[in-house]
Design a protein around this motif. Sequence first.
Motif, mmCIF file in Angstrom:
data_model
loop_
_atom_site.group_PDB
_atom_site.id
_atom_site.type_symbol
_atom_site.label_atom_id
_atom_site.label_comp_id
_atom_site.label_asym_id
_atom_site.label_seq_id
_atom_site.Cartn_x
_atom_site.Cartn_y
_atom_site.Cartn_z
ATOM 1 N N SER A 1 28.170 39.932 12.740
ATOM 2 C CA SER A 1 27.392 39.232 11.708
ATOM 3 C C SER A 1 25.913 39.168 12.074
ATOM 4 O O SER A 1 25.066 38.933 11.212
ATOM 5 C CB SER A 1 27.937 37.815 11.487
ATOM 6 N N CYS B 1 31.899 29.786 13.885
ATOM 7 C CA CYS B 1 32.997 30.765 13.832
ATOM 8 C C CYS B 1 34.096 30.296 12.877
ATOM 9 O O CYS B 1 34.561 31.071 12.038
ATOM 10 C CB CYS B 1 33.560 31.017 15.221
ATOM 11 N N SER C 1 38.681 31.512 7.280
ATOM 12 C CA SER C 1 37.645 30.490 7.245
ATOM 13 C C SER C 1 38.282 29.116 7.061
ATOM 14 O O SER C 1 39.240 28.958 6.314
ATOM 15 C CB SER C 1 36.701 30.795 6.075
ATOM 16 N N TYR D 1 35.233 33.755 11.765
ATOM 17 C CA TYR D 1 34.856 34.756 12.763
ATOM 18 C C TYR D 1 35.618 34.555 14.062
ATOM 19 O O TYR D 1 35.791 33.426 14.516
ATOM 20 C CB TYR D 1 33.376 34.630 13.138
ATOM 21 N N ASP D 2 35.998 35.678 14.685
ATOM 22 C CA ASP D 2 36.311 35.621 16.100
ATOM 23 C C ASP D 2 35.018 36.018 16.817
ATOM 24 O O ASP D 2 33.979 36.204 16.168
ATOM 25 C CB ASP D 2 37.505 36.509 16.467
ATOM 26 N N ASP E 1 33.550 39.332 15.461
ATOM 27 C CA ASP E 1 33.013 39.153 14.104
ATOM 28 C C ASP E 1 31.656 38.461 14.141
ATOM 29 O O ASP E 1 30.750 38.806 13.379
ATOM 30 C CB ASP E 1 33.964 38.319 13.237
ATOM 31 N N TYR E 2 31.526 37.466 15.022
ATOM 32 C CA TYR E 2 30.256 36.750 15.130
ATOM 33 C C TYR E 2 29.137 37.705 15.541
ATOM 34 O O TYR E 2 28.055 37.702 14.952
ATOM 35 C CB TYR E 2 30.374 35.601 16.134
ATOM 36 N N ASN F 1 33.143 30.389 9.144
ATOM 37 C CA ASN F 1 33.025 31.740 8.594
ATOM 38 C C ASN F 1 34.251 32.617 8.818
ATOM 39 O O ASN F 1 34.281 33.754 8.356
ATOM 40 C CB ASN F 1 31.785 32.420 9.191
#
Length: 193
Positions: free
Chosen positions: A181, A168, A3, A173-174, A177-178, A171
């Motif tokens: 979520s 992204c 992050s 995120y790749d 991951d997004y 958080n």
Amino acid sequence: MQSLQTITSKFIPLRIENVDTDQIIPARFLKATTKDGFGKNLFRDWRYENDDETKPKADFVLNQAQYSGAILVAAKNFGCGSSREHAAWSILDYGFKVVVSSFFADIFKNNALNNGVLPVTVSDAFLQEIFAQGPNDSLSVDLAAQTITIDATGAFETFEINAYKKTCLLNGYDDIDYLLSMREEIAAFEAKK
């Protein structure tokens, strides 16, 4: 990815325009199959005499002990040239979290964002204000507020970032991951069908 919310750091000034991806990471180092280890070859041809790690070039900024930090400040047109993602990998692996310039090549900018490096585009005038700072001065980048501040003077600018990529980075995120979520929203949508 990690992050990235805010970062306050000293910076390394790279006052060279039109830095292409082959200068960032020379093609001869693109043989690896993982993202690890590219940082040691970042700006390789500018850092060492005759490609010899025991002979660092004293006039190159990455070899000057007074400069350090997690922010690279580059002159105009950073990341031009070929579309190699390895350029972003090498910057991240070296330890930079943010790259500041007055212009980025689009492909480099997207590769950086996809790999957890924040490219911050500033005006030419603000870039020169940053370059006027000393080696002990720092910058603060606030991703949520989309601001970059010269800590010594308080001068700041806002910067633009794609809303999805901002989410992204905030958080860690790749793309996968997004999507994960949002699994509850996806399941609710699917249930309606």
